[in-house]
Design an enzyme around this catalytic site. Structure first.
Site: not given
Length: 454
Positions: A30-32, A34
């Site tokens: 995951h990112c911030m 998504r």
């Protein structure tokens, strides 16, 4: 609270379902904003059904990744739920699979995804420490007497705020080694070696060594080398000797190569980058304004292709070289232009579903989370996307004209950057943001859009 937990469970369950089940998931990260999935069979992924799930703000296929946009903060929580469910299902998680990485052919897309995986975990620490430094700057601006009255307290706050920048290279070393399936402790050692003050007392081959001279570029090159070397050496050494011999040989060989090859190469790249930034963004002529306009207007295209991830180490290096990152605020104006264009859409649309999307997406867009607007409104409608790029160009040009920089390499954008801009630059920053909004709004008004019937 129970409703929020239940909502996260539903989101995790629906993403799992429409991804074809965990047995179809190769890696889960995951990112911030998504959830990022690399699937074994993309034909089993039902993007259309997933877009209808409440809480899903968009679905993007980026190279080898299926990316499900769920929003700032929510992504980390949904990932945590999904990771736990994945482990309970008996399917290997991303962390465990990283220890025995598959041998894959090189691709630009995979390299960019790896860069994102290396740097994204540092964002919470960068933002947290950056906000502490920003708080000090704001207090110094509006109430300088408070700083003079409590000098030791503000010295301590400054020390806390600068902690992440002191150890950023080590964090990157750890993350790089982890991504490449090597020992994170060796990654930390190799990154830390390049910053050791004692290097300044050593002359090697007639050249005096310089701590930190290679910057982030050198750290990446060194830890990639040491990680690849460690994995290769471990594959040829006897298991009985592995624990002792592999780390010894890896550190010794990598350290010598680092100081002789990668530290000087990183130093050269830093000089080239510094000269490029000085010429393109910090000159007092029209060149900087033109460059800012081009960068601000084209950033959304980079975002769509995923190429913006390749800028991450450049952001970090600009900050280390100049003390402020002058590139990120310019690029952030792409999202602000989009905010302006979508305000016009909100005023004119008669489509209730689109209006509901805009009411939810515009506030977070103003504070720098642009995916809901980008994938939910401007990109599907087409013309507002172009208008947003025009607004971004205006904002980027103004940002370059004022030479606005931020005190962290990258992070969230929009108004959330206010505490993070350089000393005395808040007003200039707000003028540039307002310029992006106004020009984006006017461009959208002129270009128009086709209001969807459904």
């Amino acid at each position: 609270m129970a409703n929020k937990i239940e909502h996260l469970e539903v989101l995790a369950r629906e993403i799992e379902k429409y991804a074809g089940g965990f047995e179809n998931v190769g890696t889960l990260t995951h990112c911030m904003t998504r959830i990022r999935l690399v699937l074994k069979d993309n034909s089993k992924f039902d993007a259309d059904a997933l877009k209808q799930v409440e809480g899903v703000k968009g679905v993007v296929f980026n190279g080898e990744q299926q990316q499900v946009i769920v929003g700032m903060g929510t992504a980390a929580k949904v990932f945590s739920v999904m990771n736990k469910r994945m482990q309970n299902s008996g399917v290997a998680s991303e962390e465990s699979s990283a220890l025995t990485p598959e041998k894959k052919s090189f691709s630009i897309r995979r390299m960019l995804n790896t860069l994102a995986a290396i740097f994204v975990p540092t964002i919470p620490a960068l933002i947290g420490c950056g906000l502490i430094m920003g708080l000090i700057n704001i207090v110094r601006l509006v109430a300088p007497g408070v700083v003079e009255q409590f000098p030791e307290l503000f010295k301590l706050l400054k020390l806390i705020g600068s902690a992440v920048f002191t150890y950023l290279s080590i964090m990157i070393g750890v993350n790089t080694a982890k991504e490449l399936g090597a020992s994170t402790s060796i990654g930390a050692v190799m990154a830390g070696l390049l910053a050791m003050p004692g290097l300044a007392d050593i002359t090697l081959f007639g050249e005096k060594l310089q701590p930190n001279s290679g910057g982030i570029f050198a750290v990446l090159m060194v830890v990639v080398f040491s990680s690849k070397f460690e994995v290769w050496f471990r594959s040829i050494i006897k298991e009985s000797l592995d624990l002792i011999v592999t780390p010894f040989v890896t550190i010794l060989v990598s350290a010598m190569v680092a100081l002789v090859v990668f530290q000087p190469a990183g130093h050269y790249l830093n000089q080239v980058l510094a000269q490029g930034v000085s010429v393109a963004l910090l000159n007092s002529g029209g060149g900087a304004v033109a460059t800012g306009g081009i960068l601000g207007g084209s950033f959304l295209f980079l975002l769509l292709t995923g190429l913006h991830q390749g800028l991450i180490p450049i952001h970090a290096e600009i900050l280390q070289t100049f003390g402020l990152n002058y590139l990120f605020p310019i690029l952030a104006m792409g999202g602000m232009g989009q905010v302006g264009s979508c305000f016009w859409v909100l005023l004119k649309t008669k489509n209730q579903r689109l209006k509901k999307t805009l009411v939810g997406a515009l506030p977070v867009g103003i504070f720098g989370v642009g995916e809901p607007l980008l994938f939910g409104v401007s990109l599907p409608l087409g013309k507002p996307f172009i208008a947003g790029c025009i607004g971004g160009a205006a904002g980027g040009a103004l940002m370059a004209f004022f030479h606005v920089g931020i005190i962290i390499p990258f992070g969230t954008a929009g108004l959330s950057l206010i505490p993070l801009v350089g000393d005395g630059q808040i007003l200039d920053f707000l003028i540039a943001v307002a310029g992006a909004w106004i020009v984006g709004f006017i461009a959208s008004m002129i270009i128009g859009f086709n209001d969807p019937e459904k």
